[in-house]
Design a protein around this motif. Structure first.
Motif, PDB file in Angstrom:
ATOM      1  N   ALA A 239       0.755  -1.146   0.008  1.00  0.00           N
ATOM      2  CA  ALA A 239       0.104  -0.083   0.076  1.00  0.00           C
ATOM      3  C   ALA A 239       0.949   1.305   0.114  1.00  0.00           C
ATOM      4  CB  ALA A 239      -1.011   0.045   1.379  1.00  0.00           C
ATOM      5  N   ALA A 240       1.930   1.253   0.670  1.00  0.00           N
ATOM      6  CA  ALA A 240       2.816   2.320   0.809  1.00  0.00           C
ATOM      7  C   ALA A 240       3.661   2.484  -0.864  1.00  0.00           C
ATOM      8  CB  ALA A 240       3.925   1.977   1.935  1.00  0.00           C
ATOM      9  N   LEU A 241       3.954   1.319  -1.247  1.00  0.00           N
ATOM     10  CA  LEU A 241       4.526   1.536  -2.708  1.00  0.00           C
ATOM     11  C   LEU A 241       3.452   2.081  -3.719  1.00  0.00           C
ATOM     12  CD1 LEU A 241       6.938   0.371  -4.315  1.00  0.00           C
ATOM     13  CD2 LEU A 241       5.614  -1.629  -4.727  1.00  0.00           C
ATOM     14  N   LEU A 242       2.229   1.406  -3.479  1.00  0.00           N
ATOM     15  CA  LEU A 242       1.251   2.170  -4.322  1.00  0.00           C
ATOM     16  C   LEU A 242       1.145   3.666  -4.204  1.00  0.00           C
ATOM     17  CD1 LEU A 242      -1.472   1.778  -5.988  1.00  0.00           C
ATOM     18  CD2 LEU A 242      -2.575   1.485  -3.834  1.00  0.00           C
ATOM     19  N   GLN A 243       1.273   4.318  -2.855  1.00  0.00           N
ATOM     20  CA  GLN A 243       1.377   5.909  -2.886  1.00  0.00           C
ATOM     21  C   GLN A 243       2.355   6.186  -3.482  1.00  0.00           C
ATOM     22  OE1 GLN A 243      -1.425   7.253  -1.928  1.00  0.00           O
ATOM     23  NE2 GLN A 243      -2.223   5.375  -1.534  1.00  0.00           N
ATOM     24  N   LYS A 244       3.678   5.606  -3.372  1.00  0.00           N
ATOM     25  CA  LYS A 244       4.702   6.267  -3.767  1.00  0.00           C
ATOM     26  C   LYS A 244       5.206   6.184  -5.085  1.00  0.00           C
ATOM     27  CE  LYS A 244       9.876   5.781  -2.449  1.00  0.00           C
ATOM     28  NZ  LYS A 244      10.516   4.519  -2.945  1.00  0.00           N
ATOM     29  N   GLU A 245       4.947   5.192  -5.948  1.00  0.00           N
ATOM     30  CA  GLU A 245       5.296   4.848  -7.199  1.00  0.00           C
ATOM     31  C   GLU A 245       4.245   4.147  -8.323  1.00  0.00           C
ATOM     32  OE1 GLU A 245       8.580   1.751  -7.895  1.00  0.00           O
ATOM     33  OE2 GLU A 245       9.125   3.116  -5.932  1.00  0.00           O
ATOM     34  N   GLY A 246       3.232   3.685  -7.404  1.00  0.00           N
ATOM     35  CA  GLY A 246       2.092   2.981  -8.123  1.00  0.00           C
ATOM     36  C   GLY A 246       2.412   1.532  -8.146  1.00  0.00           C
ATOM     37  N   LEU A 247       1.452   0.624  -8.460  1.00  0.00           N
ATOM     38  CA  LEU A 247       1.458  -0.797  -8.260  1.00  0.00           C
ATOM     39  C   LEU A 247       0.360  -1.371  -9.081  1.00  0.00           C
ATOM     40  CD1 LEU A 247       2.461  -3.252  -6.800  1.00  0.00           C
ATOM     41  CD2 LEU A 247       0.629  -2.865  -5.327  1.00  0.00           C
ATOM     42  N   GLY A 248       0.638  -2.264 -10.007  1.00  0.00           N
ATOM     43  CA  GLY A 248      -0.450  -2.809 -10.847  1.00  0.00           C
ATOM     44  C   GLY A 248      -0.888  -3.999 -10.133  1.00  0.00           C
ATOM     45  N   GLY A 249      -2.245  -4.248 -10.583  1.00  0.00           N
ATOM     46  CA  GLY A 249      -3.032  -5.665 -10.457  1.00  0.00           C
ATOM     47  C   GLY A 249      -3.127  -6.486 -11.527  1.00  0.00           C
ATOM     48  N   TYR A 250      -2.858  -7.596 -11.627  1.00  0.00           N
ATOM     49  CA  TYR A 250      -2.816  -8.386 -12.879  1.00  0.00           C
ATOM     50  C   TYR A 250      -3.621  -9.712 -12.484  1.00  0.00           C
ATOM     51  CZ  TYR A 250      -1.179 -10.345 -16.899  1.00  0.00           C
ATOM     52  OH  TYR A 250      -0.876 -10.749 -18.377  1.00  0.00           O
ATOM     53  N   THR A 251      -4.624  -9.800 -13.453  1.00  0.00           N
ATOM     54  CA  THR A 251      -5.150 -11.083 -13.259  1.00  0.00           C
ATOM     55  C   THR A 251      -4.411 -12.518 -14.168  1.00  0.00           C
ATOM     56  OG1 THR A 251      -7.149  -9.974 -13.275  1.00  0.00           O
ATOM     57  CG2 THR A 251      -7.451 -12.469 -13.632  1.00  0.00           C
ATOM     58  N   ILE A 252      -3.850 -13.366 -13.467  1.00  0.00           N
ATOM     59  CA  ILE A 252      -3.012 -14.189 -14.210  1.00  0.00           C
ATOM     60  C   ILE A 252      -4.133 -15.177 -15.140  1.00  0.00           C
ATOM     61  CG2 ILE A 252      -1.710 -16.307 -13.845  1.00  0.00           C
ATOM     62  CD1 ILE A 252      -0.447 -15.048 -11.406  1.00  0.00           C
ATOM     63  N   ASP A 253      -3.548 -15.564 -16.321  1.00  0.00           N
ATOM     64  CA  ASP A 253      -4.332 -16.361 -17.187  1.00  0.00           C
ATOM     65  C   ASP A 253      -3.946 -17.877 -16.490  1.00  0.00           C
ATOM     66  OD1 ASP A 253      -5.939 -17.953 -19.125  1.00  0.00           O
ATOM     67  OD2 ASP A 253      -4.520 -17.297 -20.529  1.00  0.00           O
ATOM     68  N   GLY A 254      -4.924 -18.336 -15.723  1.00  0.00           N
ATOM     69  CA  GLY A 254      -4.388 -19.779 -15.183  1.00  0.00           C
ATOM     70  C   GLY A 254      -5.634 -20.149 -13.940  1.00  0.00           C
ATOM     71  N   GLU A 255      -5.422 -20.977 -13.167  1.00  0.00           N
ATOM     72  CA  GLU A 255      -6.408 -21.347 -12.277  1.00  0.00           C
ATOM     73  C   GLU A 255      -5.728 -21.598 -11.008  1.00  0.00           C
ATOM     74  OE1 GLU A 255      -9.304 -25.359 -11.200  1.00  0.00           O
ATOM     75  OE2 GLU A 255      -7.571 -25.441 -12.422  1.00  0.00           O
ATOM     76  N   ARG A 256      -6.190 -20.804 -10.011  1.00  0.00           N
ATOM     77  CA  ARG A 256      -5.493 -20.609  -8.720  1.00  0.00           C
ATOM     78  C   ARG A 256      -6.215 -21.885  -7.649  1.00  0.00           C
ATOM     79  NH1 ARG A 256      -7.538 -18.851  -3.224  1.00  0.00           N
ATOM     80  NH2 ARG A 256      -5.846 -18.484  -2.071  1.00  0.00           N
TER      81      ARG A 256
END
Ligand code: G1P
Length: 296
Positions: A239-256
């Motif tokens: 959350a701190a990294l997100l504020q500082k320089e951004g952070l991406g969320g990525y939906t992997i193509d696969g089954e968890r």
């Protein structure tokens, strides 16, 4: 800079699987015939990771042994003409360079990842959590590999997300934000919260145990104070990294699959068994029998 290293925290006590995990690390519980952790190390190695840092704790050294050369076992197998099996044992030790470090106190996932700092140093790295199995098709880029690609394309840290029923978001790191109109797999994160109490955030995007992070996470992890459950949470540093320089969320193509849950663990075993040509027919027959007996 290329992502060459990965941290896998394995120091957990495995309380959800006691008594199985009283003397056996939960990471070595088998999915069919292979320890859970080996699937994860193979995923990392097949994604181009060259060096894995296992963050281990006391009384779990069987984990390092599993990735070591087992000379006596191999020798015995070869003398019995079980050459293919002996070669398979040798291949496990050649998967990746492995360094083991200790997390001396169970202070949380963020604390465990920080224990890998001295080995990873000043370069981006992946984190894979042992409870989350990510299945991809043969020949497809493995889960963490897809996240590495997203990191290299965007230049931003990436967390793997999956959609869950909103009522279950309290069990996960929760990502609030909006889907990226230009890339259906990318999610623009506004806020990250570790296991938010029911009704406090409105999202169905849950963090699963795959991350690719820049070295700039280190000072943020250093200054993260205990959060949810009194533990130093990786999500809080993110959350701190997100504020500082951004952070991406990525939906992997696969089954968890959640191998850290009793039913999820059984499901992973069944799916893996069903995907093996030599077992499928017998497993189907066995499951029919079990269903008739208990569900019919
Ligand atoms: C950890 C993380 C959480 C994430 C989860 C995925 O929690 O803290 O953010 O959603 O892994 O499996 P754990 O399940 O270890 O409590």
């Amino acid at each position: 800079m290329r992502v060459r290293k990965a941290i896998i925290p394995v120091a957990g006590l495995g309380t959800r699987f006691l008594p199985a995990t009283k003397a056996v690390p939960k990471e070595l519980l088998p999915i069919v015939d292979k320890p859970t952790l080996q699937y994860i190390v193979e995923e990392a190695a097949a994604s181009g990771i060259e060096h894995i840092v296992l963050v281990n704790g006391r009384n779990k050294s069987a984990i390092e042994d599993h990735f070591d050369i087992a000379y006596e076992l191999e020798d015995t197998l070869r003398k019995r003409d079980k050459v293919a099996l002996a070669d398979e044992m040798r291949d496990i030790s050649a998967l990746c360079q492995i360094t083991s470090v200790r997390q001396m106190q169970p202070l949380g996932l963020g604390h465990a990842v920080l224990a890998g700092r001295a080995v990873v140093g000043d370069e981006p790295f992946a984190v894979l959590l042992g409870d989350d199995l990510v299945r991809t098709d043969d020949g497809q880029r493995p889960g963490i590999g897809q996240l590495i690609d997203a990191f290299e394309q965007t230049g931003k840290g990436q967390v793997a997300l999956m959609q869950v029923p909103k009522s279950e978001i309290e069990k996960y790191g929760a990502a609030v934000g909006t889907p990226d109109a230009n890339n259906p797999r990318q999610f623009l994160i506004d806020k990250l919260v570790e296991k938010p109490p029911a009704g406090t955030v409105d999202t169905d995007q849950a963090v699963i145990g795959r991350y690719v992070l820049p070295a700039s996470i280190w000072p943020l992890l250093e200054s993260t104070t205990p959060g949810r459950g009194g533990e130093i949470q990786l999500t809080d540093a993110l959350a701190a990294l997100l504020q500082k320089e951004g952070l991406g969320g990525y939906t992997i193509d696969g089954e968890r699959l959640d191998a850290g849950d009793k039913v999820g663990f059984l499901q992973a075993n069944l799916i893996e068994a069903m995907s093996r040509d030599d077992l499928r027919a017998r497993v189907v027959e066995m499951m029919r029998g079990v269903l008739e007996r208990f569900d019919g």
